[in-house]
Structure formats: C-alpha cells, structure tokens
Design a protein around this motif. Structure first.
Motif, PDB file in Angstrom:
ATOM      1  N   VAL A  97     -11.716  10.221  -6.774  1.00 55.89           N
ATOM      2  CA  VAL A  97     -10.541   9.594  -6.067  1.00 55.89           C
ATOM      3  C   VAL A  97      -9.481  10.064  -6.908  1.00 55.89           C
ATOM      4  CG1 VAL A  97     -11.845   7.350  -5.976  1.00 55.89           C
ATOM      5  CG2 VAL A  97     -10.759   7.825  -8.094  1.00 55.89           C
ATOM      6  N   PRO A  98      -7.954   9.919  -6.331  1.00 54.68           N
ATOM      7  CA  PRO A  98      -6.882  10.189  -7.013  1.00 54.68           C
ATOM      8  C   PRO A  98      -6.828   9.695  -8.431  1.00 54.68           C
ATOM      9  CG  PRO A  98      -6.441   9.772  -4.702  1.00 54.68           C
ATOM     10  CD  PRO A  98      -7.837   9.430  -5.278  1.00 54.68           C
ATOM     11  N   GLN A  99      -6.432  10.728  -9.297  1.00 55.83           N
ATOM     12  CA  GLN A  99      -6.323  10.209 -10.811  1.00 55.83           C
ATOM     13  C   GLN A  99      -4.806  10.732 -11.057  1.00 55.83           C
ATOM     14  OE1 GLN A  99      -9.639  11.505 -13.389  1.00 55.83           O
ATOM     15  NE2 GLN A  99     -10.496  12.424 -11.663  1.00 55.83           N
ATOM     16  N   LEU A 100      -4.235   9.651 -11.809  1.00 59.94           N
ATOM     17  CA  LEU A 100      -2.734   9.554 -12.133  1.00 59.94           C
ATOM     18  C   LEU A 100      -3.106   9.659 -13.674  1.00 59.94           C
ATOM     19  CD1 LEU A 100      -2.977   8.053  -9.545  1.00 59.94           C
ATOM     20  CD2 LEU A 100      -0.894   6.902 -10.051  1.00 59.94           C
ATOM     21  N   PRO A 160      -2.717  13.415  -2.317  1.00 60.00           N
ATOM     22  CA  PRO A 160      -1.585  12.867  -2.630  1.00 60.00           C
ATOM     23  C   PRO A 160      -1.441  11.791  -1.484  1.00 60.00           C
ATOM     24  CG  PRO A 160      -1.175  14.913  -1.707  1.00 60.00           C
ATOM     25  CD  PRO A 160      -2.423  14.981  -2.111  1.00 60.00           C
ATOM     26  N   ALA A 161      -2.117  11.892  -0.374  1.00 58.14           N
ATOM     27  CA  ALA A 161      -1.732  11.096   0.788  1.00 58.14           C
ATOM     28  C   ALA A 161      -2.513   9.837   0.890  1.00 58.14           C
ATOM     29  CB  ALA A 161      -1.945  12.108   2.311  1.00 58.14           C
ATOM     30  N   ALA A 162      -3.585   9.821   0.027  1.00 57.71           N
ATOM     31  CA  ALA A 162      -4.573   8.654   0.009  1.00 57.71           C
ATOM     32  C   ALA A 162      -3.875   7.372  -0.358  1.00 57.71           C
ATOM     33  CB  ALA A 162      -5.625   8.855  -1.278  1.00 57.71           C
ATOM     34  N   LEU A 163      -4.533   6.447   0.270  1.00 56.49           N
ATOM     35  CA  LEU A 163      -3.590   5.101   0.180  1.00 56.49           C
ATOM     36  C   LEU A 163      -4.019   4.122  -1.006  1.00 56.49           C
ATOM     37  CD1 LEU A 163      -3.024   4.108   4.019  1.00 56.49           C
ATOM     38  CD2 LEU A 163      -1.244   5.042   2.516  1.00 56.49           C
ATOM     39  N   VAL A 164      -3.177   3.617  -1.636  1.00 58.10           N
ATOM     40  CA  VAL A 164      -3.538   2.694  -2.921  1.00 58.10           C
ATOM     41  C   VAL A 164      -2.920   1.511  -2.826  1.00 58.10           C
ATOM     42  CG1 VAL A 164      -3.570   2.685  -5.401  1.00 58.10           C
ATOM     43  CG2 VAL A 164      -3.633   4.869  -4.201  1.00 58.10           C
ATOM     44  N   GLY A 165      -3.849   0.385  -3.113  1.00 57.08           N
ATOM     45  CA  GLY A 165      -3.145  -0.948  -3.140  1.00 57.08           C
ATOM     46  C   GLY A 165      -4.015  -1.942  -2.261  1.00 57.08           C
ATOM     47  N   PRO A 166      -3.583  -3.022  -2.256  1.00 56.58           N
ATOM     48  CA  PRO A 166      -2.369  -3.609  -2.858  1.00 56.58           C
ATOM     49  C   PRO A 166      -2.519  -4.116  -4.376  1.00 56.58           C
ATOM     50  CG  PRO A 166      -3.380  -5.392  -1.650  1.00 56.58           C
ATOM     51  CD  PRO A 166      -4.109  -3.954  -1.393  1.00 56.58           C
ATOM     52  N   SER A 167      -3.766  -4.220  -4.826  1.00 54.98           N
ATOM     53  CA  SER A 167      -4.007  -4.806  -6.067  1.00 54.98           C
ATOM     54  C   SER A 167      -3.993  -3.571  -7.041  1.00 54.98           C
ATOM     55  CB  SER A 167      -5.281  -5.601  -6.212  1.00 54.98           C
ATOM     56  OG  SER A 167      -6.469  -4.833  -6.001  1.00 54.98           O
ATOM     57  N   ARG A 188       0.737  -1.143  -0.022  1.00 55.19           N
ATOM     58  CA  ARG A 188       0.036  -0.070   0.104  1.00 55.19           C
ATOM     59  C   ARG A 188       0.960   1.289   0.111  1.00 55.19           C
ATOM     60  NH1 ARG A 188      -5.017   0.490   3.861  1.00 55.19           N
ATOM     61  NH2 ARG A 188      -5.811   1.699   2.110  1.00 55.19           N
ATOM     62  N   LEU A 189       0.857   1.908  -1.104  1.00 56.89           N
ATOM     63  CA  LEU A 189       1.358   3.271  -1.354  1.00 56.89           C
ATOM     64  C   LEU A 189       0.701   4.329  -1.249  1.00 56.89           C
ATOM     65  CD1 LEU A 189       3.811   2.076  -3.860  1.00 56.89           C
ATOM     66  CD2 LEU A 189       4.309   1.883  -1.311  1.00 56.89           C
ATOM     67  N   THR A 190       1.189   5.584  -1.120  1.00 56.70           N
ATOM     68  CA  THR A 190       0.406   6.828  -1.309  1.00 56.70           C
ATOM     69  C   THR A 190       0.085   7.230  -2.708  1.00 56.70           C
ATOM     70  OG1 THR A 190       2.269   8.386  -1.185  1.00 56.70           O
ATOM     71  CG2 THR A 190       1.202   7.948   0.938  1.00 56.70           C
ATOM     72  N   ALA A 191      -0.878   7.881  -3.103  1.00 59.75           N
ATOM     73  CA  ALA A 191      -1.264   8.081  -4.324  1.00 59.75           C
ATOM     74  C   ALA A 191       0.247   8.856  -5.018  1.00 59.75           C
ATOM     75  CB  ALA A 191      -2.398   8.885  -4.429  1.00 59.75           C
ATOM     76  N   ALA A 192       0.746   9.963  -4.167  1.00 54.67           N
ATOM     77  CA  ALA A 192       1.700  10.386  -4.609  1.00 54.67           C
ATOM     78  C   ALA A 192       2.858   9.415  -5.064  1.00 54.67           C
ATOM     79  CB  ALA A 192       2.378  11.324  -3.588  1.00 54.67           C
ATOM     80  N   GLN A 193       3.189   8.334  -4.149  1.00 50.82           N
ATOM     81  CA  GLN A 193       4.189   7.530  -4.338  1.00 50.82           C
ATOM     82  C   GLN A 193       4.203   6.846  -5.647  1.00 50.82           C
ATOM     83  OE1 GLN A 193       3.971   5.695  -0.880  1.00 50.82           O
ATOM     84  NE2 GLN A 193       5.884   6.030  -0.234  1.00 50.82           N
ATOM     85  N   VAL A 194       2.818   6.267  -5.829  1.00 49.32           N
ATOM     86  CA  VAL A 194       2.402   5.495  -7.255  1.00 49.32           C
ATOM     87  C   VAL A 194       2.532   6.344  -8.522  1.00 49.32           C
ATOM     88  CG1 VAL A 194       0.708   4.245  -8.407  1.00 49.32           C
ATOM     89  CG2 VAL A 194       0.734   4.203  -5.732  1.00 49.32           C
ATOM     90  N   ALA A 195       1.986   7.592  -8.245  1.00 46.88           N
ATOM     91  CA  ALA A 195       2.206   8.656  -9.600  1.00 46.88           C
ATOM     92  C   ALA A 195       3.772   8.795  -9.625  1.00 46.88           C
ATOM     93  CB  ALA A 195       1.753   9.995  -8.937  1.00 46.88           C
ATOM     94  N   GLU A 196       4.644   8.810  -8.863  1.00 48.29           N
ATOM     95  CA  GLU A 196       6.044   8.790  -9.135  1.00 48.29           C
ATOM     96  C   GLU A 196       6.682   7.787  -9.891  1.00 48.29           C
ATOM     97  OE1 GLU A 196      10.452   9.874  -7.024  1.00 48.29           O
ATOM     98  OE2 GLU A 196       8.249   9.565  -5.461  1.00 48.29           O
ATOM     99  N   LEU A 197       6.155   6.625  -9.506  1.00 52.66           N
ATOM    100  CA  LEU A 197       6.722   5.340  -9.903  1.00 52.66           C
ATOM    101  C   LEU A 197       6.279   5.182 -11.406  1.00 52.66           C
ATOM    102  CD1 LEU A 197       6.189   2.860  -6.938  1.00 52.66           C
ATOM    103  CD2 LEU A 197       8.303   3.437  -8.177  1.00 52.66           C
ATOM    104  N   ALA A 198       4.942   5.574 -11.678  1.00 55.76           N
ATOM    105  CA  ALA A 198       4.241   5.704 -13.031  1.00 55.76           C
ATOM    106  C   ALA A 198       4.680   6.741 -13.906  1.00 55.76           C
ATOM    107  CB  ALA A 198       2.890   5.514 -12.705  1.00 55.76           C
ATOM    108  N   GLY A 199       5.367   7.701 -13.201  1.00 50.33           N
ATOM    109  CA  GLY A 199       5.590   8.890 -14.152  1.00 50.33           C
ATOM    110  C   GLY A 199       4.440   9.890 -14.597  1.00 50.33           C
ATOM    111  N   ALA A 200       3.371   9.794 -13.752  1.00 52.47           N
ATOM    112  CA  ALA A 200       2.248  10.480 -13.647  1.00 52.47           C
ATOM    113  C   ALA A 200       2.092  11.826 -13.133  1.00 52.47           C
ATOM    114  CB  ALA A 200       1.009   9.428 -13.309  1.00 52.47           C
TER     115      ALA A 200
END
Length: 469
Positions: A77-80, A21-28, A3-15
């Motif tokens: 919801v957060p959108q990347l 940004p603090a919303a938790l995303v995951g695990p699927s 489970r990562l923050t939306a900001a962390q997921v966006a950084e990994l995806a280049g989005a």
C-alpha cells in the motif's frame, strides 16, 4: 477526512510517498490497528511498550489503504514516510482543518481543570443538532488526541470541538496551532496537575493560552464565577461571553445564567436558561449539580456561534450521557444504585462528586464512597486527600472505603468528621468489602484518578448483583 489521493495526503503531512500517488485514502485516520477499516490511513505511532510499526501489516489486512510511518515497510500500500509519526499526524490534521475552514468550519476549544469532557459532550449535542459536528471520543485532549480528532473533519463538517488539556506551559498554545479556535471555552481553574504547575496561578496561566489564541472576531466563553477565569477577559482580543450559575454574571458582551434550579432524586437538574435576550427551560439527563455550569458553558458557546436559544435548550434537554465512567448511574436488579465516576479525579471533581452523592440518599439507605488516589498533586497530595476525606465526613457520607497510596489520609479525614472509614488494599479488596456491606437501598460512589482503574470496582459490584438475581 475527505477521501484524498495518497499524493494529497502526503503533501498535507509533509511526507515522502512510496507507492501509487493516485490511490484513494480515507475517510478514517487511526492509530489503533483494530480500528482500521476500508480506506483508512494507519499512523504508526511509537509507544512506551509497543511500536505502531509492528501493527501496520494488521491494519492493512483490515483494510487500511495507506500507512504513515518513519521507515519503509514491506507492505503493498502507499507508504507516507516522515521523520516523526506524531509530527506527521499533526501536520496532516492542521492541513485538514485549514481546508475545512475554507468551507465554513468553526472550531471550539474547551479547557478547564475539571468538566472538560462533560462540557464537550453537552456542546456536541448542541452543535450536532445544528450541523455536522466532530468531537473527541472520550477525553482525547492531548498532543495525540487533538490531531487525531481533527483528522475526522471533512468539507461538510460545520463544527469541530477540540478538548484541550495541559501538563506544562505552552501545551494549549501548541494545540491551538493545530485547531485554531473561533470560540474558546474556559470552564474553571482548579487543582488538577498541581504537581506539574506548582500553583493555581500557574494552572490559570496555562489555561488562559486558549483565549490568547483567539482573534478579535472570536469569542472567549468564561466562567464569570471563577475569579481565575473571569480575569482572562483581559488576556484576549476576542469578545467575551460570561456564564454563571448563581445569577447574571457581572460583565460580558453576552451573558448566560441559570434560574429556578431544581434536582430530581438522581441529581439531574432542571433550570431556566437565561440570557439578556430571552429565557428557555432545560431539563438535563446527566447527573450532578456541576452539570448546570457545564450546560451554561455549552449554551454560551452555541449562542456565540449564532445558534438560537430554544434550539440550544432543547438539545441540552435531549443530551444523554455520552462518555463512560462520568457520574454514570446504574441501578442493580436488587435496587442498589452505583455511581461510576471513576474516569479521573482531582480535588475539585472529587468535591463535586461527593456533593452529588450526599444529595442522593434514598430513605433509610446509606451513602458509601469508594475513593482512590488523585494523581499529579505533588507536595500537596497528602493534604488534599485528607481534605477529601474531611469533606466526605462533613457531607454525611456514611462509609468511606479508601484505596491507594494516600488511602490513609482520606480515611483519617473522613473519620475526623464522623464517617466510618477503612483502608482497603486494592480493587479486589474493595469489591469484597462492598459485597459484605451494601444493601439494596444504598448508593455507592466510585471515584479516583485514571491510573487506579476503579471503574472495575463499580463494574464488578454490578455484575455481582446480576449473579445474585
């Protein structure tokens, strides 16, 4: 993924991130809105017939915590936001694998013209007995399936199995960049996708991209009995583990082979799993002589990763069939045995299935094969289909029902070698013919390429038996 923050997921995806940004995303991570669950990241991939963006709201309703999209949607919801959804998924997967490797993740890549999924399933059983393992569901082996599978790793994942298919030169290199393998397994080089590659040599060139991607401290697991695979030892910096069914392979830093191979009436094989350092008995629960080679490949990969031989043998012996429609054996209430091997087909896998069928005769019962087109063979298609029919006749298959564009070529070949053969118009006609033909002591094999969906023939034949019971 963790489970990562939306900001962390966006950084990994280049989005670009829109939303908290603090919303938790995951695990699927999912691409099918029907699979969305609480916390999921939904990736809106474009399709030939539908656009994933049209299903984003449904995914959110089902619990998705964020969406990866190419345009902003009216969702709370957060959108990347990325220019290309598949590229975003690929970047995310590569980033997650890199993070997991820092926590000890080992990656195994598997390729081959046939047997990739069966070997993957056996290897997943071997590695899963040792630690948390992520493996593809079914045959997720392309530019979508590989990153989608890889997105399932987290900090606790010990092993990732990446099944790698190819339709063009460079495809496997691209997949290796997403999931850089520590171990690369090449099962065989055959005739699958001959139409795209033009020659077996072209197929071999593409498959060898896997071992070319390995580092010097990695392992290339090669089929020592396939000359097109064995020669790949010269294309890798890695150490080489060789496997062979018929006695010890001639070379390799690690050698794995089988002795005392025996089969039960359902063609489930037992053998002595041998290495230069020891031996252990294996009794497979999956059907087909070709599974011995697949098991040896899985064993060699496990040994290369440091697993012990007794544990590998025990895991192989306990492994149940894991993927649908691959030598799937079902006995009807009246005794009819149906072998559903309809997930896919090429000349090599057709030959393996027919040889397995030939060894399954029960008393006075007959052997019946329902065979459909093998796709993507190009100009060689008619000749290869005729060869399949000829092999069926040579093996003593009593009756062949052929369906598809090249059905007549299959039937001609079968008749020439002594089998009774007929062309049926479609799946429905095949079921109708079988219902008037089969007896309880018979064995029926159903096999074709995925596009023909012949698994429905096996399923309807089995359901007809239930209706009669």
């Amino acid at each position: 993924m963790n489970r990562l923050t939306a900001a962390q997921v966006a950084e990994l995806a280049g989005a670009q991130l829109i939303g908290d940004p603090a919303a938790l995303v995951g695990p699927s991570v999912v691409i099918d809105s029907r699979q969305a669950e609480a916390g999921a990241l939904f990736v809106a991939l474009p399709g030939e017939r539908v656009d994933g963006h049209d299903f984003a709201a449904t995914a959110v309703d089902r619990g998705a915590a964020a969406v990866l999209v190419t345009r902003a949607l009216g969702l709370d919801v957060p959108q990347l936001i990325v220019p290309d959804a598949l590229a975003g998924l690929t970047a995310l997967a590569a980033g997650l694998v890199s993070r997991a490797r820092a926590h000890g993740l080992k990656v195994v890549g598997i390729t081959g013209s046939s047997g990739k999924t069966s070997t993957k399933d056996l290897l997943a059983a071997v590695l899963g007995a040792s630690g948390a393992t992520v493996a593809p569901a079914g045959s997720f082996n392309n530019e979508v399936g590989v990153p989608l599978t890889a997105a399932g790793v987290d900090d606790g994942t010990r092993y990732l199995i990446s099944e790698m298919g190819a339709r063009a030169q460079g495809d496997i290199s691209t997949l290796c960049a997403i999931t850089p393998p520590d171990v690369g397994v090449v099962i065989n080089v055959g005739h699958a996708h001959l139409g795209e590659f033009g020659s077996v040599a072209g197929i071999a060139q593409a498959k060898g991209e896997l071992v070319e991607s390995l580092a010097a401290d990695g392992w290339a697991v090669l089929n020592g009995e396939d000359p097109n695979v064995a020669v790949m030892a010269s294309r890798t910096k890695a150490r080489v583990a060789s496997f062979a069914v018929d006695g010890p392979p001639g070379s390799g830093d690690l050698r794995v082979w089988a002795e005392r191979i025996e089969a039960d009436p359902l063609q489930r094989h037992s053998f002595l799993l041998c290495t230069d350092a020891g031996r252990a008995p294996v009794g497979l629960r999956v059907a087909g002589a070709h599974q011995v080679g697949n098991a040896l490949a899985a064993a060699a990969a496990g040994l290369a990763l440091g697993l012990r031989l007794p544990g590998i043998a025990a895991a192989l012996s306990a492994a149940e069939p894991a993927s649908r429609w691959r030598m799937e054996l079902t006995e009807r209430a009246d005794g009819l045995l149906v072998v559903n091997d309809a997930y896919n087909a090429n000349p090599d896998s057709m030959a393996a299935a027919l040889r397995s069928l030939a060894a399954m005769r029960r008393g006075s019962g007959r052997l019946i094969a329902v065979l459909g087109d093998m796709l993507e063979l190009g100009e060689a298609a008619r000749g290869e289909h005729r060869k399949v029919g000829e092999l069926a006749g040579s093996l003593g298959i009593d009756r062949v029902l052929a369906v598809g564009e090249f059905a007549e070529a299959i039937a001609e070949g079968a008749r020439q070698r002594g089998s009774a053969a007929e062309v049926v118009a479609d799946r429905t006609a095949a079921v109708t013919a079988l219902n008037t033909l089969v007896l309880p002591s018979d064995v029926v094999l159903v096999k074709a390429s995925r596009g023909l969906a012949l698994e429905s023939v096996a399923e309807q034949l089995l359901s007809e038996g239930e209706n009669r019971a």
